[in-house]
Design a protein around this motif. Structure first.
Motif, PDB file in Angstrom:
ATOM      1  N   PHE A   1       0.813  -1.209   0.000  1.00  0.00           N
ATOM      2  CA  PHE A   1       0.000   0.000   0.000  1.00  0.00           C
ATOM      3  C   PHE A   1       0.846   1.258   0.000  1.00  0.00           C
ATOM      4  CE2 PHE A   1      -3.538  -2.657   0.205  1.00  0.00           C
ATOM      5  CZ  PHE A   1      -4.687  -1.899   0.078  1.00  0.00           C
ATOM      6  N   SER A   2       2.051   1.171   0.492  1.00  0.00           N
ATOM      7  CA  SER A   2       2.960   2.311   0.415  1.00  0.00           C
ATOM      8  C   SER A   2       3.208   2.674  -1.050  1.00  0.00           C
ATOM      9  CB  SER A   2       4.280   1.980   1.114  1.00  0.00           C
ATOM     10  OG  SER A   2       5.203   3.008   0.922  1.00  0.00           O
ATOM     11  N   GLY A   3       3.473   1.667  -1.860  1.00  0.00           N
ATOM     12  CA  GLY A   3       3.685   1.885  -3.288  1.00  0.00           C
ATOM     13  C   GLY A   3       2.423   2.316  -4.004  1.00  0.00           C
ATOM     14  N   LEU A   4       1.285   1.726  -3.644  1.00  0.00           N
ATOM     15  CA  LEU A   4       0.008   2.090  -4.267  1.00  0.00           C
ATOM     16  C   LEU A   4      -0.381   3.527  -3.918  1.00  0.00           C
ATOM     17  CD1 LEU A   4      -2.043  -1.189  -3.669  1.00  0.00           C
ATOM     18  CD2 LEU A   4      -1.182  -0.330  -5.855  1.00  0.00           C
ATOM     19  N   LYS A   5      -0.035   3.937  -2.701  1.00  0.00           N
ATOM     20  CA  LYS A   5      -0.330   5.304  -2.281  1.00  0.00           C
ATOM     21  C   LYS A   5       0.531   6.307  -3.057  1.00  0.00           C
ATOM     22  CE  LYS A   5      -0.436   8.103   1.896  1.00  0.00           C
ATOM     23  NZ  LYS A   5      -0.087   8.149   3.301  1.00  0.00           N
ATOM     24  N   LYS A   6       1.817   5.988  -3.214  1.00  0.00           N
ATOM     25  CA  LYS A   6       2.717   6.862  -3.974  1.00  0.00           C
ATOM     26  C   LYS A   6       2.292   6.955  -5.437  1.00  0.00           C
ATOM     27  CE  LYS A   6       6.804   6.169  -1.129  1.00  0.00           C
ATOM     28  NZ  LYS A   6       8.123   5.534  -1.032  1.00  0.00           N
ATOM     29  N   ALA A   7       1.746   5.875  -5.966  1.00  0.00           N
ATOM     30  CA  ALA A   7       1.308   5.841  -7.368  1.00  0.00           C
ATOM     31  C   ALA A   7      -0.043   6.522  -7.561  1.00  0.00           C
ATOM     32  CB  ALA A   7       1.238   4.396  -7.861  1.00  0.00           C
ATOM     33  N   GLY A   8      -0.714   6.879  -6.466  1.00  0.00           N
ATOM     34  CA  GLY A   8      -1.998   7.553  -6.575  1.00  0.00           C
ATOM     35  C   GLY A   8      -3.173   6.632  -6.815  1.00  0.00           C
ATOM     36  N   VAL A   9      -3.017   5.357  -6.520  1.00  0.00           N
ATOM     37  CA  VAL A   9      -4.089   4.381  -6.725  1.00  0.00           C
ATOM     38  C   VAL A   9      -5.033   4.355  -5.518  1.00  0.00           C
ATOM     39  CG1 VAL A   9      -4.614   1.931  -7.101  1.00  0.00           C
ATOM     40  CG2 VAL A   9      -2.646   2.982  -8.221  1.00  0.00           C
ATOM     41  N   VAL A  10      -4.456   4.458  -4.317  1.00  0.00           N
ATOM     42  CA  VAL A  10      -5.249   4.449  -3.085  1.00  0.00           C
ATOM     43  C   VAL A  10      -4.960   5.709  -2.288  1.00  0.00           C
ATOM     44  CG1 VAL A  10      -5.323   1.932  -2.933  1.00  0.00           C
ATOM     45  CG2 VAL A  10      -3.538   3.175  -1.727  1.00  0.00           C
ATOM     46  N   GLU A  11      -5.875   6.000  -1.374  1.00  0.00           N
ATOM     47  CA  GLU A  11      -5.713   7.158  -0.500  1.00  0.00           C
ATOM     48  C   GLU A  11      -5.947   6.704   0.932  1.00  0.00           C
ATOM     49  OE1 GLU A  11      -7.132  11.482  -1.249  1.00  0.00           O
ATOM     50  OE2 GLU A  11      -8.792  10.409  -0.284  1.00  0.00           O
ATOM     51  N   ALA A  12      -5.115   7.195   1.838  1.00  0.00           N
ATOM     52  CA  ALA A  12      -5.244   6.869   3.251  1.00  0.00           C
ATOM     53  C   ALA A  12      -6.056   7.945   3.947  1.00  0.00           C
ATOM     54  CB  ALA A  12      -3.879   6.747   3.894  1.00  0.00           C
ATOM     55  N   VAL A  13      -6.935   7.523   4.839  1.00  0.00           N
ATOM     56  CA  VAL A  13      -7.731   8.433   5.649  1.00  0.00           C
ATOM     57  C   VAL A  13      -7.349   8.172   7.099  1.00  0.00           C
ATOM     58  CG1 VAL A  13     -10.066   9.097   6.344  1.00  0.00           C
ATOM     59  CG2 VAL A  13      -9.615   8.387   3.994  1.00  0.00           C
ATOM     60  N   LYS A  14      -6.909   9.214   7.792  1.00  0.00           N
ATOM     61  CA  LYS A  14      -6.499   9.058   9.182  1.00  0.00           C
ATOM     62  C   LYS A  14      -7.693   9.210  10.108  1.00  0.00           C
ATOM     63  CE  LYS A  14      -1.843  10.750   8.424  1.00  0.00           C
ATOM     64  NZ  LYS A  14      -0.805  11.692   8.817  1.00  0.00           N
ATOM     65  N   GLY A  15      -7.543   8.681  11.306  1.00  0.00           N
ATOM     66  CA  GLY A  15      -8.577   8.832  12.327  1.00  0.00           C
ATOM     67  C   GLY A  15      -9.163   7.512  12.756  1.00  0.00           C
ATOM     68  N   VAL A  16     -10.107   7.590  13.668  1.00  0.00           N
ATOM     69  CA  VAL A  16     -10.734   6.404  14.230  1.00  0.00           C
ATOM     70  C   VAL A  16     -11.408   5.551  13.164  1.00  0.00           C
ATOM     71  CG1 VAL A  16     -12.492   5.583  15.845  1.00  0.00           C
ATOM     72  CG2 VAL A  16     -11.060   7.524  16.454  1.00  0.00           C
TER      73      VAL A  16
END
Length: 68
Positions: A46-61
């Motif tokens: 997911f680190s690579g997918l996030k850098k590639a713009g495929v997925v987005e992380a949402v912080k919080g509970v």
């Protein structure tokens, strides 16, 4: 055609995200459990997918990942 383990797991994880409703997020722990993939391995993927713009992380509970 033979795919690498990294590609296979990446596709399974992205397919899992594709089944979500719009705006819904899911944790890596949940993906790991349902897809039977190591959570540590998914974190690297997911680190690579996030850098590639495929997925987005949402912080919080109620955070997690979703497709972009």
């Amino acid at each position: 055609m033979k795919f690498s383990t990294r590609t296979t797991y990446g596709l399974r994880a992205v397919a899992h995200l594709a089944r979500l409703k719009k705006g819904e997020t899911v944790s890596l722990a949940s993906i790991a459990k349902s897809e039977r993939i190591s959570q540590a391995y998914l974190e690297r993927l997911f680190s690579g997918l996030k850098k590639a713009g495929v997925v987005e992380a949402v912080k919080g509970v109620s955070g997690g990942y979703h497709l972009v």
